[in-house]
Motif scaffolding. Structure first.
Motif, mmCIF file in Angstrom:
data_model
loop_
_atom_site.group_PDB
_atom_site.id
_atom_site.type_symbol
_atom_site.label_atom_id
_atom_site.label_comp_id
_atom_site.label_asym_id
_atom_site.label_seq_id
_atom_site.Cartn_x
_atom_site.Cartn_y
_atom_site.Cartn_z
ATOM 1 N N ALA A 16 0.845 -1.201 0.000
ATOM 2 C CA ALA A 16 0.000 0.000 0.000
ATOM 3 C C ALA A 16 0.878 1.249 0.000
ATOM 4 O O ALA A 16 1.860 1.336 0.743
ATOM 5 C CB ALA A 16 -0.907 -0.008 1.213
ATOM 6 N N TYR A 20 -4.493 1.543 4.075
ATOM 7 C CA TYR A 20 -5.798 1.203 4.680
ATOM 8 C C TYR A 20 -5.486 0.941 6.148
ATOM 9 O O TYR A 20 -4.717 0.046 6.469
ATOM 10 C CB TYR A 20 -6.333 -0.023 3.942
ATOM 11 C CG TYR A 20 -7.126 -1.029 4.750
ATOM 12 C CD1 TYR A 20 -8.213 -0.639 5.545
ATOM 13 C CD2 TYR A 20 -6.818 -2.387 4.681
ATOM 14 C CE1 TYR A 20 -8.938 -1.587 6.255
ATOM 15 C CE2 TYR A 20 -7.545 -3.340 5.385
ATOM 16 C CZ TYR A 20 -8.602 -2.927 6.172
ATOM 17 O OH TYR A 20 -9.312 -3.866 6.874
ATOM 18 N N LYS A 23 -11.320 0.325 10.087
ATOM 19 C CA LYS A 23 -12.567 -0.138 9.455
ATOM 20 C C LYS A 23 -13.755 0.663 9.965
ATOM 21 O O LYS A 23 -13.795 1.027 11.142
ATOM 22 C CB LYS A 23 -12.818 -1.608 9.811
ATOM 23 C CG LYS A 23 -11.767 -2.573 9.299
ATOM 24 C CD LYS A 23 -12.088 -3.993 9.771
ATOM 25 C CE LYS A 23 -11.088 -5.014 9.297
ATOM 26 N NZ LYS A 23 -9.747 -4.878 9.897
ATOM 27 N N SER A 106 -1.725 -11.583 3.962
ATOM 28 C CA SER A 106 -3.084 -12.073 3.813
ATOM 29 C C SER A 106 -3.686 -11.553 2.500
ATOM 30 O O SER A 106 -4.692 -12.077 2.043
ATOM 31 C CB SER A 106 -3.929 -11.635 5.000
ATOM 32 O OG SER A 106 -3.926 -10.229 5.112
ATOM 33 N N SER A 138 -9.812 -10.471 3.781
ATOM 34 C CA SER A 138 -8.856 -9.504 4.305
ATOM 35 C C SER A 138 -8.950 -8.273 3.418
ATOM 36 O O SER A 138 -8.925 -8.391 2.185
ATOM 37 C CB SER A 138 -7.456 -10.109 4.242
ATOM 38 O OG SER A 138 -6.589 -9.401 5.091
ATOM 39 N N GLY A 139 -9.061 -7.112 4.047
ATOM 40 C CA GLY A 139 -9.307 -5.892 3.266
ATOM 41 C C GLY A 139 -8.329 -5.711 2.119
ATOM 42 O O GLY A 139 -8.722 -5.525 0.952
ATOM 43 N N SER A 140 -7.033 -5.798 2.438
ATOM 44 C CA SER A 140 -6.025 -5.523 1.414
ATOM 45 C C SER A 140 -6.081 -6.527 0.260
ATOM 46 O O SER A 140 -5.546 -6.259 -0.822
ATOM 47 C CB SER A 140 -4.632 -5.523 2.056
ATOM 48 O OG SER A 140 -4.421 -6.728 2.751
ATOM 49 N N ARG A 143 -7.412 -5.580 -3.311
ATOM 50 C CA ARG A 143 -6.532 -4.895 -4.265
ATOM 51 C C ARG A 143 -5.703 -5.884 -5.068
ATOM 52 O O ARG A 143 -5.286 -5.592 -6.175
ATOM 53 C CB ARG A 143 -5.621 -3.897 -3.519
ATOM 54 C CG ARG A 143 -6.381 -2.804 -2.747
ATOM 55 C CD ARG A 143 -5.416 -1.764 -2.151
ATOM 56 N NE ARG A 143 -4.396 -2.392 -1.356
ATOM 57 C CZ ARG A 143 -4.132 -2.135 -0.072
ATOM 58 N NH1 ARG A 143 -4.819 -1.203 0.576
ATOM 59 N NH2 ARG A 143 -3.167 -2.767 0.562
ATOM 60 N N SER A 190 -2.287 -6.597 12.033
ATOM 61 C CA SER A 190 -2.872 -5.410 11.392
ATOM 62 C C SER A 190 -4.291 -5.184 11.897
ATOM 63 O O SER A 190 -4.693 -4.070 12.192
ATOM 64 C CB SER A 190 -2.954 -5.598 9.873
ATOM 65 O OG SER A 190 -1.694 -5.748 9.329
ATOM 66 N N ARG A 191 -5.024 -6.299 11.971
ATOM 67 C CA ARG A 191 -6.436 -6.185 12.361
ATOM 68 C C ARG A 191 -6.568 -5.562 13.746
ATOM 69 O O ARG A 191 -7.362 -4.646 13.967
ATOM 70 C CB ARG A 191 -7.083 -7.573 12.297
ATOM 71 C CG ARG A 191 -8.577 -7.525 12.371
ATOM 72 C CD ARG A 191 -9.215 -8.795 11.883
ATOM 73 N NE ARG A 191 -9.193 -8.918 10.430
ATOM 74 C CZ ARG A 191 -9.865 -9.832 9.748
ATOM 75 N NH1 ARG A 191 -10.619 -10.706 10.380
ATOM 76 N NH2 ARG A 191 -9.804 -9.871 8.432
HETATM 77 C C1 2P0 Z 1 -2.639 -1.916 3.765
HETATM 78 N N1 2P0 Z 1 -1.879 -2.979 5.908
HETATM 79 O O1 2P0 Z 1 -3.267 -0.996 3.213
HETATM 80 C C2 2P0 Z 1 -2.397 -1.791 5.256
HETATM 81 C C3 2P0 Z 1 -1.363 -0.735 5.494
HETATM 82 C C4 2P0 Z 1 -0.596 -2.777 6.474
HETATM 83 C C5 2P0 Z 1 -0.416 -1.313 6.505
HETATM 84 O O2 2P0 Z 1 -1.846 -5.108 6.548
HETATM 85 O O3 2P0 Z 1 -8.156 -6.784 8.991
HETATM 86 O O4 2P0 Z 1 -4.448 -7.722 6.549
HETATM 87 O O5 2P0 Z 1 -7.607 -8.485 7.243
HETATM 88 O O6 2P0 Z 1 -8.711 -6.324 6.619
HETATM 89 O O7 2P0 Z 1 -5.816 -6.281 4.973
HETATM 90 C C6 2P0 Z 1 -3.909 -4.261 5.976
HETATM 91 O O8 2P0 Z 1 -4.352 -5.280 6.779
HETATM 92 O O9 2P0 Z 1 -6.343 -6.345 7.447
HETATM 93 C C7 2P0 Z 1 -2.500 -4.141 6.149
HETATM 94 P P1 2P0 Z 1 -7.769 -7.014 7.572
HETATM 95 P P2 2P0 Z 1 -5.246 -6.487 6.329
HETATM 96 O O10 2P0 Z 1 -2.166 -2.878 3.142
#
Ligand code: 2P0
Length: 323
Positions: A16, A20, A23, A106, A138-140, A143, A190-191
């Motif tokens: 990223a 992100y 939530k 993830s 997982s949100g990321s 993408r 991260s969560r």
């Molecule tokens: C991202 N990161 O945008 C952010 C920026 C790290 C820093 O690891 O809770 O594993 O599964 O939706 O997608 C995002 O955490 O969290 C993340 P969940 P995710 O990539």
């Protein structure tokens, strides 16, 4: 339904640039802000899925060993509901991240699982629907359905929160150098980290407002092929995310002394005329954004301080696909 055909998908990790971090809906995984990432060629996950009426439980094998994973079963439940089936699944997953890199993610895991599981369940989802499905894991991951530069538009509900690719000019020249500082498991996932920040950081509302501005600036820099602004905005956005963590209660941070040392090296290189910028995720590893022509100079400098085996070079990677 008897045993179905096995489908295997490959999805790449993403880094990223606009983060992100928080939530607005934890169940549906709707983010507080839109984000933008670069999918990477070097690191990916391959996952095979087969649904089978004979199975008593979902069976998950990660890198050859059997794992118990409720998150994966919950995710498969969403797929089963969509496809109107009840069969349990056998999932075989392999992370292609250089061993000890500490970069497994993830994002590639759920993007590959979304594609393989939806196909194996008989669904034929388009990319937008796949992105929405991956997001539930997982949100990321939403993408990682796309290659190159990708924006996840936050949306307001399950239907409207998904990723789409950002057009970049053919000569938009970008590479990423990952410096492995530590391979330890994260102390705070991260969560958990983003949840704590949303609930306790007094700066959180400012983050949300400011990140929308950073995203606009980054997209403008991409459309103008302005690498310096692109790097500057990415670096600043990452630092704001890490500042949020330090302002949470209880405060925490992912940086290690070697992370700071690497950041200083990048700043020094920059002052010497090498256009390079850093970003860090929920961990101590430093990722350097640069142009291809500068890769060698940066790799040499980081290798001098940290050892060659800690420095990994990646470029833009492809969309998730079946293999
Ligand atoms: C991202 N990161 O945008 C952010 C920026 C790290 C820093 O690891 O809770 O594993 O599964 O939706 O997608 C995002 O955490 O969290 C993340 P969940 P995710 O990539």
């Amino acid at each position: 339904m008897n045993a179905t055909t096995t489908y295997t998908a490959r999805a790449h990790t993403n880094i990223a640039l606009i983060k992100y971090w928080g939530k607005k809906d934890e169940k549906l995984i709707l983010p507080m802000n839109s984000s933008l990432s670069l999918t990477l060629d070097r690191f990916y996950t391959e996952t095979s899925v087969m649904f089978d009426e004979q199975l008593k439980d979902d069976l998950f094998l990660l890198d050859g060993s059997k794992e118990k994973n409720d998150k994966i079963s919950n995710f498969l439940e969403i797929v089963r509901q969509k496809a109107n089936i009840t069969a349990k699944a056998k999932i075989i997953s392999k992370n292609h991240v250089p061993s000890t890199a500490g970069l497994a993610s993830s994002a590639s895991a759920y993007a590959a699982l979304a594609l393989a599981a939806s196909k194996a369940a008989g669904l034929n989802l388009d990319k937008k629907e796949l992105s929405r499905l991956a997001r539930r894991g997982s949100g990321s991951a939403c993408r990682s359905i796309y290659g190159g530069l990708v924006e996840w538009q936050e949306g307001i509900d399950d239907q409207t929160s998904f990723a789409h690719p950002i057009e970049m000019s053919r000569d938009f020249d970008i590479a990423m150098i990952a410096l492995v500082i530590s391979t330890d498991f994260k102390k705070i996932s991260s969560r958990a980290g983003m949840k704590r920040v949303v609930e306790t950081s007094p700066y959180y509302p400012a983050w949300v407002q400011n990140t929308a501005k950073d995203l606009r600036k980054l997209k403008q820099a991409i459309s103008k092929n302005d690498f310096e602004t692109f790097g500057e905005v990415s670096e600043e956005n990452a630092m704001k995310m890490h500042a949020l963590n330090m302002s949470a209660h209880p405060h925490f941070n992912y940086l290690e002394p070697d992370s700071i040392k690497a950041m200083k090296i990048v700043e020094k290189l920059r002052s010497q005329g090498v256009s390079c910028y850093y970003t860090l995720d929920a961990g101590p590893n430093v990722k350097v954004i640069c142009r291809r022509k500068d890769i060698q100079a940066i790799v040499d400098r980081l290798s001098d301080s940290f050892g060659q085996e800690k420095v990994l070079v990646a470029g833009p990677g492809p969309a998730a696909h079946l293999i």
